[in-house]
Design a protein around this motif. Structure first.
Motif, PDB file in Angstrom:
ATOM      1  N   ARG A   1      30.125  71.099  41.242  1.00 44.78           N
ATOM      2  CA  ARG A   1      30.522  70.089  40.298  1.00 44.78           C
ATOM      3  C   ARG A   1      31.729  70.161  39.593  1.00 44.78           C
ATOM      4  O   ARG A   1      32.273  71.246  38.860  1.00 44.78           O
ATOM      5  N   CYS A   2      31.742  69.136  38.672  1.00 39.45           N
ATOM      6  CA  CYS A   2      33.175  69.388  37.829  1.00 39.45           C
ATOM      7  C   CYS A   2      33.664  67.708  37.414  1.00 39.45           C
ATOM      8  O   CYS A   2      32.987  66.107  37.710  1.00 39.45           O
ATOM      9  N   ASN A   3      33.439  67.513  36.015  1.00 41.14           N
ATOM     10  CA  ASN A   3      34.222  66.024  35.406  1.00 41.14           C
ATOM     11  C   ASN A   3      35.211  65.893  35.660  1.00 41.14           C
ATOM     12  O   ASN A   3      35.937  64.092  34.979  1.00 41.14           O
ATOM     13  N   PHE A   4      36.119  66.356  36.349  1.00 43.19           N
ATOM     14  CA  PHE A   4      37.738  65.846  36.808  1.00 43.19           C
ATOM     15  C   PHE A   4      37.294  65.590  38.093  1.00 43.19           C
ATOM     16  O   PHE A   4      36.638  65.877  38.903  1.00 43.19           O
ATOM     17  N   ARG A   5      38.547  64.670  38.911  1.00 43.93           N
ATOM     18  CA  ARG A   5      38.082  64.937  40.287  1.00 43.93           C
ATOM     19  C   ARG A   5      40.137  64.811  40.581  1.00 43.93           C
ATOM     20  O   ARG A   5      40.236  63.704  41.175  1.00 43.93           O
ATOM     21  N   CYS A   6      40.795  66.153  40.609  1.00 50.41           N
ATOM     22  CA  CYS A   6      42.338  65.834  40.488  1.00 50.41           C
ATOM     23  C   CYS A   6      42.686  65.479  42.447  1.00 50.41           C
ATOM     24  O   CYS A   6      41.149  66.221  43.254  1.00 50.41           O
ATOM     25  N   VAL A   7      43.518  64.956  42.172  1.00 49.03           N
ATOM     26  CA  VAL A   7      44.378  64.389  43.748  1.00 49.03           C
ATOM     27  C   VAL A   7      44.402  65.396  43.917  1.00 49.03           C
ATOM     28  O   VAL A   7      43.737  64.911  45.707  1.00 49.03           O
ATOM     29  N   TYR A   8      44.557  67.390  44.692  1.00 51.18           N
ATOM     30  CA  TYR A   8      44.265  67.615  45.563  1.00 51.18           C
ATOM     31  C   TYR A   8      43.088  68.926  45.352  1.00 51.18           C
ATOM     32  O   TYR A   8      43.010  69.393  46.452  1.00 51.18           O
ATOM     33  N   CYS A   9      42.181  68.660  45.293  1.00 53.80           N
ATOM     34  CA  CYS A   9      41.303  68.684  44.240  1.00 53.80           C
ATOM     35  C   CYS A   9      39.813  68.190  45.666  1.00 53.80           C
ATOM     36  O   CYS A   9      39.060  68.393  46.646  1.00 53.80           O
ATOM     37  N   MET A  10      40.326  66.780  44.961  1.00 57.54           N
ATOM     38  CA  MET A  10      38.969  66.213  45.414  1.00 57.54           C
ATOM     39  C   MET A  10      39.002  64.864  46.132  1.00 57.54           C
ATOM     40  O   MET A  10      40.245  64.049  45.575  1.00 57.54           O
ATOM     41  N   PRO A  11      37.864  63.876  46.297  1.00 54.14           N
ATOM     42  CA  PRO A  11      38.812  62.393  46.725  1.00 54.14           C
ATOM     43  C   PRO A  11      38.063  61.508  45.223  1.00 54.14           C
ATOM     44  O   PRO A  11      37.438  62.713  44.505  1.00 54.14           O
ATOM     45  N   GLU A  12      38.505  60.527  44.614  1.00 52.38           N
ATOM     46  CA  GLU A  12      37.618  59.883  43.749  1.00 52.38           C
ATOM     47  C   GLU A  12      36.476  59.235  43.647  1.00 52.38           C
ATOM     48  O   GLU A  12      35.880  59.928  42.993  1.00 52.38           O
ATOM     49  N   ASP A  13      36.012  59.404  44.813  1.00 55.49           N
ATOM     50  CA  ASP A  13      34.814  58.715  45.155  1.00 55.49           C
ATOM     51  C   ASP A  13      33.666  59.337  45.851  1.00 55.49           C
ATOM     52  O   ASP A  13      34.296  59.715  46.782  1.00 55.49           O
TER      53      ASP A  13
END
Ligand code: SAM
Ligand code: SF4
Length: 385
Positions: free
Chosen positions: A63-75
């Motif tokens: 889990r994460c409180n961010f959604r970094c563009v290089y790491c995850m999709p936004e939703d």
């Protein structure tokens, strides 16, 4: 000013455009996750020895409180149910077995490790195993409260991820709780101050350089090292999992993402502004990481380059990864997974469990490829970086 990230224009990928093609190996797009037992991928040519492993990277959550563009999709990120994560005791069992076979360094990571409620217990338990080095990597926004308890629990070092000094960019890169860029940036800075106040004195700062997004800030980050004792490390963006940058680049970019900036160019950009840097003896740097380390003239701190795309360092790889759901992972890019759940769930005798865990580590290390491919099959947030 940059246009919103989703509309950053991307040069059409072509064989001549991407220098990384010279490392092109078998593509790993469709690699299965090897969770039924050790199956050696055809491209692995090891064998690698467990004797070479010094560092266990432990992901305590996906889990994460961010959604970094290089790491995850936004939703729509599918997070693991709490009950399916390894418990603190499970993690300590694996770490204890690793320590028995010569692992001297533990790195706590994630997802964002600070969102795990029993993080302090995990750190305290790891410290009790007496590693040479116990560190944690964080996006920093919760560190103003956690730096001191982490220090008191026995953590030696902290690495902060910090990709931009500009609030508007911060919001576009980090998303999630970073969406208010101004606020998230000041929380991150407060986290760094809190770490220094708590006595962490060898801070590292990770900057993932993204072509066309933050590559004009590399000299600003390098300048931090002139009067601060930080090691600022520039990391080449690696195309992994289903992060937003993978979508934006498209499958045609599989042989080299247009968002990856060769660290050679990063170094040239820094030197053009701040003067020539000279190499630093790697043994003076904390940890056993893959960075090539330098210093600017007269600088207090150091500059590191982690160049997994332009100069893969697989030959000297000295690490194993443990995912939050209980897979040992041989390589960031390739499959090469061996589950530790059978040892943890089926073997009650502690010595027998340790022996079985060590056996699984040995199987996993043998799955390391000679050189990683260009596209990893799981997200960094699942693997722990
Ligand atoms: N959430 C914590 C953080 O961001 O520091 C720890 C986990 S994060 C997966 C570990 C490191 O991996 C961070 O420094 C992050 O910037 C880096 N990272 C994540 N995805 C990456 C990618 N695709 N390429 C290069 N570095 C990446
Ligand atoms: Fe979260 Fe770290 Fe991934 Fe960013 S890099 S989304 S902070 S796990």
């Amino acid at each position: 000013m940059l246009s919103p990230l989703v509309s950053v224009s991307i040069p059409p990928p072509s064989a001549t455009q991407h220098p990384y093609n010279r490392h092109a190996m078998t593509l790993a797009h469709a690699l299965p996750i090897l969770d039924l037992g050790p199956v050696r991928p055809t491209y692995a040519q090891g064998p690698r020895s467990l004797d070479a492993v010094r560092l266990l990277r432990i992901s305590v959550t996906d889990r994460c409180n961010f959604r970094c563009v290089y790491c995850m999709p936004e939703d729509g990120v599918p997070f693991t149910e709490q009950n399916d994560l390894l418990s603190a005791d499970d993690i300590l069992d694996v770490a204890r077995a690793a320590a028995e076979v010569g692992v001297t360094h533990f790195k706590v990571t994630g997802g964002e490790p600070t969102v795990r409620h029993d993080l302090i217990d995990i750190v305290r338990g790891l410290a009790a195993l007496g590693p040479q080095d116990l560190s944690l990597t964080t996006n920093g926004v919760l560190l103003d409260k956690l730096a001191r308890p982490l220090r008191e629990a026995g953590l030696d070092r902290l690495t902060f991820s910090w990709d931009t000094m500009r609030p508007d960019r911060f919001a576009r890169i980090a998303r999630g709780a970073g969406r208010d860029g101004e606020r998230a940036l000041s929380q991150l800075r407060r986290g760094i101050d809190a770490a220094l106040d708590a006595g962490f004195d060898r801070l590292k700062i990770n900057v993932v350089v993204i072509g066309g997004v933050n590559d004009d800030e590399v000299a600003d980050f390098a300048r931090l090292t002139v009067d601060q004792p930080f090691t600022v490390r520039f990391i080449e963006y690696m195309p992994l999992g289903d992060a937003t940058l993978i979508d934006l680049a498209g499958e045609d970019a599989a042989l080299g993402s247009p968002y990856t900036v060769d660290n050679h160019d990063v170094r040239l950009a820094i030197e053009a502004e701040l003067g020539p840097m000279r190499p630093v003896d790697r043994t003076s740097e904390a940890g056993v990481g893959p960075a090539n380390v330098f210093r600017l003239p007269g600088a207090v701190g150091k500059i590191g380059f982690i160049s997994a795309m332009s100069q893969p360092f697989c030959e000297t790889c000295n690490r194993l990864r443990l995912t939050a759901t209980g897979e040992l992972r041989a390589c960031l890019f390739e499959g090469g997974e061996v589950s530790v759940l059978p040892s943890l769930r089926n073997i009650t005798d502690r010595d027998a469990r340790t022996a079985d865990l060590i056996d699984r580590m040995r199987q996993c290390v043998a799955l390391k490829p000679d050189v990683h491919s260009q596209r990893g099959n799981r997200a960094m947030s699942q693997l722990g970086g």
